[in-house]
Design a protein around this motif. Structure first.
Motif: not given
Ligand code: ATR
Length: 501
Positions: A276-277, A280-281, A284, A301, A304, A323, A328
């Motif tokens: 997930l990390e 997420w990056d 972005d 999630v 986050f 977003r 989020w």
């Protein structure tokens, strides 16, 4: 403008030409993978560009580079030389490109290709993932300004995909080919407008498996599902986050068809992920505006998210992230879509007085139970695992049971509407009929949330008994439509409730 290439991996030139005919109208280039050919075909190699009738790339990939060529480098050189021999003044009759590996430097070959107007693609395949020093490798690949550097990386994780994007973002605007293979690299095949890759490679795939395990797609899928040629760098990006199974999801077709119908500059892509990390990056960096979340991330999630809708709070799972200026926002359109499709199916405004049974107590059942409670149904939950049945039922003040005599008693008094939410009978799930212990009377309305297959054994039995029956297609479309509205602020252009009778 990037070009779409069809990679041809047949055993004979004739087979390759037949494959090309299937997709000719959709591609700009064909790549002849000579390493896949029967060696006897090498004799006719030179005739391929003329027979193909579109610009062609000649590639002779070694085993160490992920190909099938087992002979020595001398024989490989002969194959390339054959490709260049008898050059015609009419360049359309010559190979347009030779794809030659980084370490295969033959000055005579380079000189001849320059003279005959055949460009060299200087390539490197990295089967073990992104190398430690991709910049150094790139410098070597792009040494000769007449050559086109090509770096293909087998992307083994989401994090590696993110690093590859970071690397690609730093490349100068000059001609280059970059692509990530494997399921985690799938997005690179759609987002060439973002990565700047000059060529996008496609292949023949099975109709039943339009995206194969390498993440390769057919020219048809590229065009019809993703509208690849239309995608520009400034398109709004959306996607679906999940396990490897998201490559087979119907959501890209649903959302991209909606964007196309409304003429919106947007595209929706599957993102199989293992972290997930890292996702997420990547989201972005790519500037994703929204995404769907599916198994196994719907609960994971939650931490986050900056905001959660009331449905997400009660159900404890989120399937849509949008977003916003503050981060989020999470929604659960399974619940909203289920509500919409259920009311459409029953042609009612609420469920007061409708005695209802939910079969199952997993993630889908949680969304279903939330809606039943909200709409005022008097319901019960029946599930194999007692603990889960009780927990879900108690959350909403419903009755509950395991699969035992009490279940039959409960079902016989809660059978105006029966909603099947288990994975039993689903393609890839346990086979069978989760209600085999119950005899339909014919007066029940029966909703099975499964849509693959379109009819489960339980649905077949209910239909035969005379029940009003529907599958999960309506729910799938309705949840997608709600999601589309959250993403775009626009109504989904059509909302059919398919599969009901
Ligand atoms: P989903 O998110 O699709 O609802 P899930 O959360 O894994 O998937 O839930 C699967 C549901 O199918 C559960 O209700 C599960 O019952 P248990 O809670 O007892 O595990 C049910 N299920 C799966 N396999 C089953 C089987 N062979 N027989 C009966 N129920 C089954």
């Amino acid at each position: 403008m990037a070009q779409l290439c069809l990679s041809l991996t047949g055993k004979t030139l004739e087979e390759d030409l037949r494959t090309l005919e299937l997709y000719r109208s959709r591609v700009d280039l064909a790549e002849l993978r000579a390493d896949c050919l029967d060696p006897r075909e090498f004799f006719h190699l030179r005739s391929f560009p003329e027979l193909a009738g579109i610009p062609t790339i000649l590639t002779v990939r070694r085993r160490s580079d992920g190909g099938f060529f087992a002979d020595g480098e001398g024989t490989r050189l002969v194959a390339f030389a054959k490709g260049l021999a008898f050059a015609s003044r009419d360049r359309r009759l010559n190979f347009a490109y030779l794809d030659i590996e980084r370490d295969f430097r033959i000055p005579a070959l380079e000189e001849a290709s320059r003279t005959f107007g055949t460009r060299i693609i200087r390539s490197q395949y990295c089967p073990d993932g992104l190398p430690d020093n991709p910049e150094g490798l790139w410098a070597e690949l792009s040494r000769d300004p007449f050559e086109i550097p090509k770096l293909i990386v087998n992307i083994k994780s989401m994090e590696e995909g993110r690093k590859y994007l970071e690397f690609m973002d730093k490349l100068p605007g000059s001609e280059h080919i970059t692509l990530g293979t494997g399921e985690y690299g799938f997005w690179t095949r759609i987002l060439t407008a973002r990565t700047g890759s000059l060529i996008n490679y496609t292949t023949r795939t099975e109709a039943s498996n339009p995206i194969n395990t390498q993440g390769q797609i057919s020219p048809e899928t590229c065009d019809s599902v993703y509208r690849w040629r239309k995608i520009r760098k400034d398109y709004s990006l959306y996607g679906i986050l999940g396990g490897p199974a998201v490559l087979g999801s119907l959501s890209p077709a649903l959302h991209n068809a909606g964007f196309a119908a409304l003429g919106l500059p947007a595209v929706y892509i599957p993102f199989p992920s293992d972290s997930l990390e890292a996702f997420w990056d990547l989201a972005d960096r790519l500037g994703l505006k929204g995404f769907t979340i599916t198994v196994p991330f719907r609960e994971k999630v939650l931490p986050f998210l900056a905001e959660r809708s009331p449905e997400v709070e009660v159900i404890g799972a989120c399937n849509t992230a949008v977003r916003t200026a503050s981060g989020w926002s999470g929604f659960n359109t399974d619940a909203l879509g289920f509500e919409r499709s259920l009311l459409g199916f029953l042609k009612v405004k609420d469920l007061r007085g409708i005695r209802t049974a939910v079969i199952g107590a997993g993630g889908s059942a949680r969304a279903v139970a939330y809606v039943l409670h909200k709409l005022g149904a008097e319901a019960c939950v029946i599930n194999r695992s007692l603990i889960k049945a009780r927990k879900l039922a108690e959350l909403h003040g419903f009755q509950w049971s395991g699969i035992n005599e009490r279940a039959l008693e409960l079902l016989e008094t809660h059978n105006d509407l029966i909603i099947q939410t288990t994975t039993v009978g689903m393609a890839g799930g346990p086979p069978g009929d989760p209600l085999e212990w119950y005899e339909f009377s014919g007066r029940e309305a029966f909703l099975d949330i499964i849509y693959n297959p379109l009819e489960t054994p339980a649905m077949r039995r209910a239909r035969a008994a005379g029940c009003r029956v529907t599958n999960g297609i309506g729910m799938f479309r309705a949840q997608g439509a709600v999601q589309f509205e959250l993403f775009t602020g626009k109504e989904y252009p059509y909302l059919p409730f398919g599969g009901q009778s």
